[in-house]
Design an enzyme around this catalytic site. Structure first.
Site, mmCIF file in Angstrom:
data_model
loop_
_atom_site.group_PDB
_atom_site.id
_atom_site.type_symbol
_atom_site.label_atom_id
_atom_site.label_comp_id
_atom_site.label_asym_id
_atom_site.label_seq_id
_atom_site.Cartn_x
_atom_site.Cartn_y
_atom_site.Cartn_z
ATOM 1 N N GLU A 160 0.636 -1.767 0.198
ATOM 2 C CA GLU A 160 -0.436 -0.023 0.147
ATOM 3 C C GLU A 160 0.960 1.093 0.047
ATOM 4 O O GLU A 160 1.662 1.234 0.469
ATOM 5 C CB GLU A 160 -0.568 -0.405 1.219
ATOM 6 C CG GLU A 160 -1.901 1.153 1.510
ATOM 7 C CD GLU A 160 -3.019 1.259 2.325
ATOM 8 O OE1 GLU A 160 -2.754 -0.055 3.169
ATOM 9 O OE2 GLU A 160 -3.531 2.342 2.754
ATOM 10 N N LYS A 217 4.410 0.618 8.628
ATOM 11 C CA LYS A 217 4.799 2.138 7.898
ATOM 12 C C LYS A 217 4.331 3.093 9.294
ATOM 13 O O LYS A 217 4.768 4.447 9.416
ATOM 14 C CB LYS A 217 3.977 2.208 7.067
ATOM 15 C CG LYS A 217 4.924 1.510 5.770
ATOM 16 C CD LYS A 217 3.927 1.070 4.656
ATOM 17 C CE LYS A 217 3.636 0.052 4.132
ATOM 18 N NZ LYS A 217 1.727 0.282 4.126
ATOM 19 N N ARG A 243 4.787 -12.667 9.575
ATOM 20 C CA ARG A 243 5.575 -11.187 9.960
ATOM 21 C C ARG A 243 6.710 -11.578 10.557
ATOM 22 O O ARG A 243 6.916 -12.229 11.202
ATOM 23 C CB ARG A 243 4.772 -9.926 9.788
ATOM 24 C CG ARG A 243 4.082 -9.819 10.941
ATOM 25 C CD ARG A 243 3.152 -8.949 10.951
ATOM 26 N NE ARG A 243 3.456 -8.249 10.211
ATOM 27 C CZ ARG A 243 2.922 -6.236 9.414
ATOM 28 N NH1 ARG A 243 1.972 -7.597 9.078
ATOM 29 N NH2 ARG A 243 3.607 -5.980 9.573
HETATM 30 P P1 ATP Z 1 2.424 -1.718 7.535
HETATM 31 O O1 ATP Z 1 1.960 -1.960 8.974
HETATM 32 O O2 ATP Z 1 3.886 -1.689 7.931
HETATM 33 O O3 ATP Z 1 1.470 -1.103 7.492
HETATM 34 P P2 ATP Z 1 1.487 -3.372 6.030
HETATM 35 O O4 ATP Z 1 1.242 -4.972 6.298
HETATM 36 O O5 ATP Z 1 -0.398 -2.257 6.063
HETATM 37 O O6 ATP Z 1 2.067 -3.026 6.947
HETATM 38 P P3 ATP Z 1 1.765 -3.593 2.823
HETATM 39 O O7 ATP Z 1 2.185 -2.576 2.608
HETATM 40 O O8 ATP Z 1 -0.238 -3.690 2.826
HETATM 41 O O9 ATP Z 1 2.149 -3.026 4.759
HETATM 42 O O10 ATP Z 1 2.318 -4.757 2.747
HETATM 43 C C1 ATP Z 1 2.611 -5.529 1.289
HETATM 44 C C2 ATP Z 1 2.762 -6.600 1.340
HETATM 45 O O11 ATP Z 1 4.035 -6.277 2.534
HETATM 46 C C3 ATP Z 1 2.052 -7.505 2.396
HETATM 47 O O12 ATP Z 1 1.817 -8.693 1.451
HETATM 48 C C4 ATP Z 1 2.671 -7.692 3.262
HETATM 49 O O13 ATP Z 1 1.942 -8.429 4.200
HETATM 50 C C5 ATP Z 1 4.095 -7.692 3.476
HETATM 51 N N1 ATP Z 1 4.269 -6.914 4.927
HETATM 52 C C6 ATP Z 1 4.355 -5.996 5.232
HETATM 53 N N2 ATP Z 1 4.974 -6.016 6.975
HETATM 54 C C7 ATP Z 1 5.355 -7.251 6.903
HETATM 55 C C8 ATP Z 1 6.442 -8.023 7.618
HETATM 56 N N3 ATP Z 1 6.300 -6.545 8.901
HETATM 57 N N4 ATP Z 1 7.082 -9.289 7.464
HETATM 58 C C9 ATP Z 1 6.705 -9.923 6.160
HETATM 59 N N5 ATP Z 1 5.667 -8.775 5.110
HETATM 60 C C10 ATP Z 1 5.522 -8.133 5.475
HETATM 61 MG MG MG Z 2 -1.390 -1.880 5.332
#
Ligand code: ATP
Ligand code: MG
Length: 556
Positions: free
Chosen positions: A36, A272, A262
């Protein structure tokens, strides 16, 4: 990349191999990395990138980069550009053009009408508070919305009016008609569309209704022919909804969702939203501050793509979760930098040394290996002269037991040079030590003196041809193992005040006058350093960022 060791098998690879062997899966393997664009990528995303692109590589498939852009207010082009750069820098190439969930807004809208027409979705006018009340809890079932059974024609008309901007933000939503008594709360008539009057970075003002993630994701996957939709464990409870969506539309294909744990790293924040607070509250110098666990921050600090990929390989992929020790990430970068970094001497806190028995007008050129284990990297030259600098911390007046450095009347070897003995300590009016007067032993170049033993080996530079530079000593951003664990406190309370120590007026050996871009160095006895191009241009002299120390000083 071909020179890297063969990757260890993970459970997802095994699942796919199995499915291929049994003929349950035929054709190409297609994965996607779906960030995202609401912030910069962090080390957790590196894990997901390595997994998704890695799986595609392993099975000679392809991996798409798709921006999951259904929250226009929080997203921006800046984030999109940064994310693309980070994925490329990590060494991966996405298939074809970059994709956006917003590419499918028209299709998503038509699928929603299809769901309404088939009695699988309805327009609901409950307020947000009522919605919570009707939803029920983990132990109690929810209640049907009074709008649940409104005629298809009415829902269709209202949905079209929602699209046409006839209602305010939050006035109506489109919901799936599934089961308000489902033990899985995600299945209790989840919202598919909500009204948001917001300009979108890709679609401008075309839409004032935006689809929800849980509805968008399976359809985007299907539109792209994704075969394996890999996501983190928090989506496990959403899988029934993912499957429900695909079963209830005329989907072009049915991707399989597989969850993995994760990455959580101690001493780090991987969210983020929280990293954005560090940026917004000016606790760091932007998203790419070298202390940030962002990919761009790690790049600026001197981490290499190889070390990040090696780290992701080391931690593996499973469903168990847990926390990875920051020491492991640092180990990966040390290993990589140790192998590739030229050695150099840099005196961080210079203390002047005068060799009283060395002629003022004489100099000698000494030759040292660029890399002690790699003769192919050749030799480098340093100059020996009457005035040298050593590190202030390598001298004490009262030597503790086992002191391996310089003290009055003690001898040390200067790396690659001679042995010298400290004869006199010179102070200024305030009593501060400003100079050491020492005697060198001319018979000790490359051989140990007869009759006495030098105390150790320290690094040095000569005044004549060393280079003035600044050093940023970076350390872990948080001094708490789990900065996020306080129930009432705030993770911002645990920012390590020592995470950046700036040293002005350090002196490096002359070869570093024009440090080559992208070349990491090992400053002997100090750590691995990387020239910060941006700061160097600003300062008009080399500025080096410490990537990592030579040894782990945080271990218990
Ligand atoms: P954040 O909470 O940092 O915004 P998010 O999961 O909302 O993380 P996205 O941009 O939606 O962030 O993530 C893109 C991809 O990366 C998704 O498939 C998510 O599952 C994966 N991802 C995000 N954080 C992690 C992590 N700590 N370990 C492994 N994969 C991750
Ligand atoms: Mg997200």
């Amino acid at each position: 990349m071909s020179a890297e060791p063969k990757k260890a098998h993970n459970f997802i690879q095994n699942l796919i191999e199995d499915a291929l062997a049994k003929g349950e899966h035929t054709g190409q393997v297609v994965t996607r990395f779906p960030p995202e664009p609401n912030g910069y990528l962090h080390v957790g995303h590196a894990k997901s990138i390595c997994l998704n692109f890695g799986i595609a590589d392993t099975f000679s498939g392809v991996c798409n980069l798709r921006f999951d852009d259904t929250n226009p207010e929080k997203e921006s082009q800046e984030y999109i550009d940064a994310i693309k750069e980070d994925v490329k820098w990590l060494g991966y190439t996405w298939d074809g053009e970059v994709r956006y969930a917003s590419d499918y807004f028209d299709a998503l809208y038509l699928f929603a009408e299809e769901l309404i027409e088939r009695g699988k979705a309805y327009v609901c006018a409950l307020t947000a508070e009522e919605m919570v009340e009707y939803r029920g809890t983990l132990t109690e079932p929810g209640k049907n919305s009074p709008y649940r059974d409104r005629p298809v024609e009415e829902s269709l008309k209202l949905f079209r009016e929602m699209r046409d901007g006839k209602f305010e933000n939050g006035e109506l939503v489109l919901r799936a008609k599934i089961d308000m008594a489902s033990p899985n709360i995600n299945m209790r008539d989840p919202i598919l569309y909500r009204i948001r009057f917001a300009e979108h970075h890709q679609t401008g003002n075309k839409w004032c209704i935006y689809p929800m993630y849980d509805y968008t994701h399976p359809i985007s996957d299907a539109m792209e022919g994704i075969t394996h939709s890999l996501c983190t464990l928090e989506f496990e409870d959403h899988r029934p909804l993912y499957e429900w969506v695909l079963e209830n539309i005329t989907a072009p294909c049915e991707p399989r969702q597989i969850e993995f744990a994760r990455l959580n790293l101690n001493y780090t924040i991987t969210s983020k939203r929280k990293l954005k607070r560090l940026v917004d509250e000016n606790l760091v110098d932007g998203w790419n501050d070298p202390r940030m666990p962002t990919i761009s921050g790690m790049r600026r600090r001197g981490y290499t793509p190889e070390s990040l990929r090696a780290f992701c390989d080391m931690i593996g992929v499973n469903k168990a979760g847990g926390t990875v020790d920051m020491g492991m990430l640092e180990f990966a970068i040390r290993e990589d930098l140790n192998a590739r970094s030229p050695r150099a001497m840099c005196v961080m806190r210079p203390l002047k040394v005068t060799l009283t028995n060395y002629p003022a007008d004489k100099t000698e050129t000494l030759s040292l290996p660029v890399h002690p284990q790699n003769p192919d990297m050749g030799q480098r030259e340093v100059t020996w002269s009457q005035t040298l600098f050593i590190d202030r911390e390598d001298f004490v007046e009262e030597a503790p037991r086992k002191w391996k450095r310089l003290a009055p009347d003690q001898a040390v070897r200067l790396r690659g040079g001679y042995v010298m003995t400290c004869k006199e300590v010179v102070r200024d009016a305030s009593g501060e030590i400003v100079e050491l007067r020492c005697e060198y032993d001319p018979a000790t170049l490359g051989v140990n003196p007869e009759g006495y033993k030098p105390n150790g080996v320290i690094h040095w530079v000569s005044e004549a041809d060393s280079v003035d530079c600044d050093i940023n000593l970076y350390d872990r951003l948080f001094n708490h193992e789990f900065p996020d664990s306080d129930k009432e406190g705030d993770f911002l309370d645990h920012v390590n005040p020592q995470s950046l120590v700036v040293l002005k007026g350090a002196r490096a050996e002359k070869g570093l006058a024009t440090p080559l871009a992208d070349l990491p160095y090992q400053f002997e006895r100090e750590g691995y350093f990387f020239c910060d191009q941006e700061l160097t241009a600003k300062a008009g002299k080399p500025v080096f960022n410490r990537t990592v120390t030579l040894r782990d000083s945080w271990g218990k």
